[in-house]
Scaffold this motif. Sequence first.
Motif, PDB file in Angstrom:
ATOM      1  N   SER A  34      10.863  16.199  -6.465  1.00 53.67           N
ATOM      2  CA  SER A  34      10.065  16.945  -7.533  1.00 53.67           C
ATOM      3  C   SER A  34      10.016  18.484  -7.149  1.00 53.67           C
ATOM      4  CB  SER A  34       8.400  16.539  -7.180  1.00 53.67           C
ATOM      5  OG  SER A  34       7.552  17.363  -8.234  1.00 53.67           O
ATOM      6  N   ALA A  35      10.709  18.959  -7.853  1.00 54.43           N
ATOM      7  CA  ALA A  35      10.908  20.618  -7.783  1.00 54.43           C
ATOM      8  C   ALA A  35       9.453  21.229  -8.031  1.00 54.43           C
ATOM      9  CB  ALA A  35      11.761  21.214  -8.851  1.00 54.43           C
ATOM     10  N   ALA A  36       8.456  20.619  -8.711  1.00 53.16           N
ATOM     11  CA  ALA A  36       7.208  21.328  -8.953  1.00 53.16           C
ATOM     12  C   ALA A  36       6.189  21.366  -7.826  1.00 53.16           C
ATOM     13  CB  ALA A  36       6.597  20.764 -10.033  1.00 53.16           C
ATOM     14  N   PRO A 124      16.424  20.971 -11.685  1.00 55.32           N
ATOM     15  CA  PRO A 124      15.109  20.711 -11.657  1.00 55.32           C
ATOM     16  C   PRO A 124      13.924  21.530 -11.513  1.00 55.32           C
ATOM     17  CG  PRO A 124      16.654  19.666  -9.751  1.00 55.32           C
ATOM     18  CD  PRO A 124      17.391  20.800 -10.615  1.00 55.32           C
ATOM     19  N   TYR A 125      14.160  22.621 -11.543  1.00 55.56           N
ATOM     20  CA  TYR A 125      13.434  23.654 -11.103  1.00 55.56           C
ATOM     21  C   TYR A 125      12.901  24.354 -12.637  1.00 55.56           C
ATOM     22  CZ  TYR A 125      14.542  23.065  -6.555  1.00 55.56           C
ATOM     23  OH  TYR A 125      14.857  22.589  -5.387  1.00 55.56           O
ATOM     24  N   LEU A 126      13.913  24.215 -13.634  1.00 51.38           N
ATOM     25  CA  LEU A 126      13.802  24.838 -15.150  1.00 51.38           C
ATOM     26  C   LEU A 126      12.694  24.083 -15.594  1.00 51.38           C
ATOM     27  CD1 LEU A 126      17.471  25.174 -15.920  1.00 51.38           C
ATOM     28  CD2 LEU A 126      16.052  26.764 -14.817  1.00 51.38           C
ATOM     29  N   GLY A 127      11.832  25.056 -16.167  1.00 44.20           N
ATOM     30  CA  GLY A 127      10.586  24.501 -17.218  1.00 44.20           C
ATOM     31  C   GLY A 127       9.271  24.377 -16.359  1.00 44.20           C
ATOM     32  N   ASN A 128       9.554  24.264 -15.078  1.00 36.90           N
ATOM     33  CA  ASN A 128       8.063  24.085 -14.243  1.00 36.90           C
ATOM     34  C   ASN A 128       8.167  25.293 -13.366  1.00 36.90           C
ATOM     35  OD1 ASN A 128       9.941  23.055 -11.792  1.00 36.90           O
ATOM     36  ND2 ASN A 128      10.305  21.454 -13.178  1.00 36.90           N
TER      37      ASN A 128
END
Length: 433
Positions: A34-36, A124-128
Amino acid sequence: MFSNKRAFTAIALATGAAIALAGCAGGTTTTPESAASFDPNEEVTLDLAFWGNDIRAELYNEAIAAFNEEYPNITVNATFLGFPEFWEKRQTEAAGGNLPDVMQFDYSYMRQYSENGLLLDLDPYLGNIIDTEPLSENILQIGVVGGVTTGIATSTNAWALFTNPVLLETAGVDEWEGGDWEEYADWMGEITDVSGGAFWGGSDWTGRIQNFEIQLRSEGSYLFSEDGEAGFDEERLTEFWESGADVRENIGIPQQRIEEVIPKGGFDSALTASELTWDNFGAGYLAGLGEGYTELGIIAPPVTEEGTQDLYLKPSMLHTISAGTDHPEAAATLVNFLVNSPESGAIFGTNRGLPASETALEGADLDPLSQQVRDYEASIADRLGDAPPVPIVGYGTLEEKFRQLGTELNFGTLTVEDAVSQFFSEMDVILNQ
């Protein structure tokens, strides 16, 4: 805070020569579940590396201070060098598996570092953590290599035609109203004819590979595909170089005059009334022209085929994260701030090029020339297509070879046939290494 290492104040142009990364101990591109899941209270330290001079270093210093107001738990240690030295140091670090966590990055090196597993997969970090709303899809695609996002563009530029209003007024010739390449040559010739040898309408555009590229894009082709396939043959390159014969012989500035003003060029020496190049070169041109020059013309390049999307946005630079970083979430947080934040836009302005992010652009205080560039890029929206694939490994070497051959053609020391033969021989070596 910054290290004590002093920057080299001169920033050299990228050669894009291949860097030997064989045997690198770089990290993998594995990504977290979970990148977020970023703990905002975790105390971490990040290394940030960029190329530039003392002025850019101070801007980064201000940006880091602003970043720490929001993220006091993330310590950022930043270092900078001149452009050539920056990449020499990255090569050494790549071989040892200890690249900085976050790096300012040049487009010419994206493919090589990405394909060697040295850059973190940012998807995985795009958009969060990394906000994508302020970034258009065209801009996001700029940092994709092999289907994986490994870089985020901080700024963009597009191919453009600069004109010198002072020389046009002196010659009594109106600004070029647009048209095809033949019409552009006629306009250049009109200026050359009336100047009495004091200056010229422009230079031989066939010495720049980008002018060849936009012609190929108009025809539905390309320079090089994602797989490194050339989108042209000897016959097409011959046609392109032969199209500049009249400009070289009768219209454009002689190569000898260009050599006499190096390191400046014909345009920023007020010897040519027009120049085809990237639109972020304007500030440097004004500085070179000096007193008496407060503005330049910026218009679209000649058209090869009407209604085609021959132009595209290219990154002035990008930000990347090392695949070996111990703190990917914190690094992504820093990248997001440097790319997207209004504070970053206000601090850097157009020092790194016209901000690619709408939120950063809104924060930037644009000077008149920067506003011109912004208006120019809006004016060519219908001609903007998808950016080509990230440059092949060795592209910079081929770009420089193309320029060198163009110089020899302009001197008259090489035939078009020989130039084509030499370029294809160099290309064969690069594409099959």
